[in-house]
Design a protein around this motif. Structure first.
Motif, short mmCIF file in Angstrom:
data_model
loop_
_atom_site.label_atom_id
_atom_site.label_comp_id
_atom_site.label_asym_id
_atom_site.label_seq_id
_atom_site.Cartn_x
_atom_site.Cartn_y
_atom_site.Cartn_z
N LEU A 117 -39.87 -26.82 -50.28
CA LEU A 117 -40.40 -25.46 -50.23
C LEU A 117 -40.50 -24.98 -48.78
O LEU A 117 -40.15 -23.84 -48.46
CB LEU A 117 -41.77 -25.43 -50.92
CG LEU A 117 -42.31 -24.05 -51.33
CD1 LEU A 117 -43.30 -24.19 -52.49
CD2 LEU A 117 -42.96 -23.32 -50.18
N GLN A 118 -40.96 -25.87 -47.90
CA GLN A 118 -41.04 -25.51 -46.48
C GLN A 118 -39.65 -25.17 -45.94
O GLN A 118 -39.49 -24.21 -45.18
CB GLN A 118 -41.65 -26.66 -45.67
CG GLN A 118 -43.10 -26.96 -46.00
CD GLN A 118 -43.72 -27.92 -45.01
OE1 GLN A 118 -43.79 -27.62 -43.82
NE2 GLN A 118 -44.15 -29.08 -45.48
N THR A 119 -38.66 -25.96 -46.35
CA THR A 119 -37.29 -25.73 -45.89
C THR A 119 -36.81 -24.33 -46.26
O THR A 119 -36.22 -23.62 -45.45
CB THR A 119 -36.35 -26.79 -46.50
OG1 THR A 119 -36.75 -28.07 -46.05
CG2 THR A 119 -34.91 -26.53 -46.07
N ARG A 120 -37.07 -23.95 -47.50
CA ARG A 120 -36.63 -22.62 -47.95
C ARG A 120 -37.35 -21.50 -47.21
O ARG A 120 -36.77 -20.45 -46.95
CB ARG A 120 -36.84 -22.49 -49.46
CG ARG A 120 -35.94 -23.44 -50.24
CD ARG A 120 -35.89 -23.13 -51.71
NE ARG A 120 -35.04 -24.09 -52.40
CZ ARG A 120 -34.69 -23.99 -53.67
NH1 ARG A 120 -35.13 -22.96 -54.39
NH2 ARG A 120 -33.94 -24.89 -54.23
N LEU A 121 -38.61 -21.75 -46.88
CA LEU A 121 -39.35 -20.73 -46.14
C LEU A 121 -38.81 -20.56 -44.73
O LEU A 121 -38.52 -19.45 -44.29
CB LEU A 121 -40.84 -21.08 -46.09
CG LEU A 121 -41.64 -20.95 -47.39
CD1 LEU A 121 -43.10 -21.34 -47.15
CD2 LEU A 121 -41.57 -19.54 -47.96
N TRP A 122 -38.67 -21.67 -43.98
CA TRP A 122 -38.25 -21.49 -42.58
C TRP A 122 -36.79 -21.07 -42.48
O TRP A 122 -36.41 -20.40 -41.52
CB TRP A 122 -38.58 -22.69 -41.72
CG TRP A 122 -37.97 -24.02 -42.02
CD1 TRP A 122 -36.66 -24.32 -42.19
CD2 TRP A 122 -38.68 -25.27 -42.14
NE1 TRP A 122 -36.49 -25.66 -42.42
CE2 TRP A 122 -37.72 -26.28 -42.39
CE3 TRP A 122 -40.01 -25.64 -42.04
CZ2 TRP A 122 -38.05 -27.62 -42.55
CZ3 TRP A 122 -40.34 -26.97 -42.20
CH2 TRP A 122 -39.38 -27.94 -42.45
N ASN A 123 -35.96 -21.39 -43.46
CA ASN A 123 -34.59 -20.88 -43.45
C ASN A 123 -34.54 -19.38 -43.71
O ASN A 123 -33.55 -18.73 -43.41
CB ASN A 123 -33.72 -21.62 -44.47
CG ASN A 123 -33.21 -22.95 -43.93
OD1 ASN A 123 -33.24 -23.19 -42.73
ND2 ASN A 123 -32.75 -23.81 -44.82
N ALA A 124 -35.64 -18.85 -44.27
CA ALA A 124 -35.74 -17.41 -44.48
C ALA A 124 -36.58 -16.74 -43.39
O ALA A 124 -36.91 -15.56 -43.48
CB ALA A 124 -36.36 -17.11 -45.85
N GLY A 125 -36.95 -17.53 -42.36
CA GLY A 125 -37.66 -16.97 -41.22
C GLY A 125 -39.16 -16.90 -41.37
O GLY A 125 -39.84 -16.17 -40.64
N ILE A 126 -39.73 -17.66 -42.32
CA ILE A 126 -41.18 -17.64 -42.54
C ILE A 126 -41.78 -19.00 -42.19
O ILE A 126 -41.29 -20.04 -42.62
CB ILE A 126 -41.51 -17.27 -44.01
CG1 ILE A 126 -41.09 -15.82 -44.28
CG2 ILE A 126 -42.99 -17.46 -44.30
CD1 ILE A 126 -41.36 -15.37 -45.69
N ARG A 127 -42.86 -18.99 -41.42
CA ARG A 127 -43.51 -20.23 -40.99
C ARG A 127 -44.37 -20.80 -42.13
O ARG A 127 -45.25 -20.09 -42.66
CB ARG A 127 -44.42 -19.94 -39.79
CG ARG A 127 -45.10 -21.18 -39.21
CD ARG A 127 -46.28 -20.80 -38.32
NE ARG A 127 -45.89 -19.93 -37.24
CZ ARG A 127 -45.47 -20.36 -36.04
NH1 ARG A 127 -45.38 -21.65 -35.82
NH2 ARG A 127 -45.16 -19.50 -35.09
N PRO A 128 -44.18 -22.05 -42.50
CA PRO A 128 -45.07 -22.67 -43.50
C PRO A 128 -46.48 -22.84 -42.95
O PRO A 128 -46.65 -23.16 -41.77
CB PRO A 128 -44.41 -24.04 -43.76
CG PRO A 128 -43.00 -23.89 -43.28
CD PRO A 128 -43.07 -22.93 -42.13
N ILE A 129 -47.48 -22.62 -43.80
CA ILE A 129 -48.89 -22.72 -43.38
C ILE A 129 -49.59 -23.82 -44.18
O ILE A 129 -50.05 -24.81 -43.64
CB ILE A 129 -49.63 -21.39 -43.57
CG1 ILE A 129 -48.92 -20.26 -42.81
CG2 ILE A 129 -51.08 -21.52 -43.12
CD1 ILE A 129 -48.90 -20.42 -41.30
N ASN A 130 -49.72 -23.61 -45.48
CA ASN A 130 -50.27 -24.63 -46.39
C ASN A 130 -49.75 -24.33 -47.79
O ASN A 130 -49.07 -23.32 -48.01
CB ASN A 130 -51.81 -24.68 -46.35
CG ASN A 130 -52.46 -23.35 -46.72
OD1 ASN A 130 -52.12 -22.74 -47.73
ND2 ASN A 130 -53.39 -22.90 -45.88
#
Length: 375
Positions: A117-130
């Motif tokens: 899930l974190q991978t998909r977020l940062w590949n879309a330019g969004i920083r994972p938080i929790n």
């Protein structure tokens, strides 16, 4: 490694990443483990095609171009906790928030999200938080429906959420710790007394999900696009959510987003999904129905398409089509809120058919050729 600082989770901002996946071992490619070897399709989206701002919307578009039907999963949520709606109320003015849905989950264990899930977020330019914040962002990317999660402790005193316009003199400290003076044209989320969020833009710091959070109230809504855009500009606080709201969102995805987010929290945060949901406002939006003819389609486009070809093209877009002789009626799904009139249908037909395939012709004119009179 070339990993962007803008998407590094705060916990690893010093540059040391800790892997928890037991399947990874020394010698494995770090680029593969961090999803840095994945393919990324970069779309240049025009403002009128905000429907493609979500993964599902982009899938429909790409599917139409390559003649494949996207596999969009339905969400089936089974509630597993007691009903929470008996002692909690929510109100919203349909003029400023035509749809406003709430769900509650309990027993949340705040932690890092799974690496996929974190991978998909940062590949879309969004920083994972929790795992809670990440779930809301993931669902926004997937469905195009912005989500928000409130720490339920904030509402223990009033047991109420009210969506209204701000009052003169009210202030709000946003999640980014910026304090703003609210304007009477700002839509705010309140606990019945004080603002806890700037609707469609950003939540308030007083309702932030923290490591101590155990119960969460999930929000999925549709807010007035003009008021949302003006609020984001007025307070110099444009966000991913406000960018979506101001261009419009798919009204059919509000329920799906709410349920999908609850499912993620059950899977990744050990949450119990309480029975019942609260719909403070629930305005229906009927699909647009457009009737036109094949002959008019060809006349406007300069093509010679048969009815079967037109129906096939619209089928690629997953539009419903009913044919009656030369006439056809198109039912446009709510996910394509940019289509209103028959000319919009012609544009879609021409676009998918391919502008390069339309033959060039001289325009027909009513002018007469000059010459000498007979006498």
């Amino acid at each position: 490694l070339g990993f962007s600082d803008s998407v590094v989770p705060p916990k690893y901002a010093n540059g040391i990443w800790l892997f928890h996946d037991p399947d990874l071992k020394p010698g494995d490619s770090v680029f593969e483990a961090l999803g840095m070897d994945d393919y990324v399709l970069d779309f240049d989206i025009t403002p009128n095609r905000a429907d493609t701002s979500s993964m599902e919307g982009a899938a429909y578009e790409v599917g139409a171009l390559i003649d494949q039907k996207p596999k969009i999963e339905e969400v089936v949520l089974k509630e597993d906790g007691a009903d929470w709606t008996g002692d909690f109320t929510a109100t919203a003015d349909e003029k400023i928030a035509p749809k406003y849905y709430l769900r509650k989950v309990t027993g949340v264990k705040i932690a890092e999200s799974p690496l996929w899930l974190q991978t998909r977020l940062w590949n879309a330019g969004i920083r994972p938080i929790n795992n809670v914040v990440d779930a809301t962002n993931y669902i926004m990317l997937l469905t195009g429906q912005p989500m928000h999660a409130y720490d339920a402790k904030l509402f223990e005193g009033t047991k109420k959420i009210e969506v209204r316009l701000a009052k003169a003199g009210e202030k709000l400290q946003l999640l980014n710790e910026k304090e703003i003076d609210l304007d009477p044209q700002d839509i705010v989320i309140t606990d019945g007394q004080q603002p806890v969020g700037l609707a469609g833009v950003m939540g308030g710091l007083n309702s932030e999900v923290t490591e101590d959070t155990s119960d969460v109230i999930l929000e999925a809504a549709v807010f007035d696009p003009a008021l949302t855009r003006k609020a984001a500009l007025r307070h110099d606080n444009r966000t991913d959510a406000s960018a979506l709201f101001e261009k419009g969102v798919n009204w059919d995805n509000t329920q799906k987003a709410l349920d999908a987010c609850a499912l993620l929290l059950r899977a990744d945060a050990g949450a119990t999904v309480l029975a019942g949901e609260i719909k403070a406002s629930d305005q229906d939006k009927e699909p647009v129905v457009i009737t036109t003819t094949a002959s008019r389609t060809n006349k406007i486009l300069g093509t010679d398409l048969s009815m079967d070809e037109i129906v096939k093209i619209l089928g690629k877009l997953n539009f419903g089509v009913a044919v009656n002789g030369d006439e056809y009626t198109v039912t446009v799904p709510n996910r394509r809120w940019d289509i209103f009139i028959d000319s919009d249908i012609f544009e879609e037909v021409g676009r998918i058919y391919g502008y390069d395939n339309i033959k060039s012709t001289h325009p027909a004119t009513g002018e007469l050729t000059g010459g000498y009179a007979a006498d």
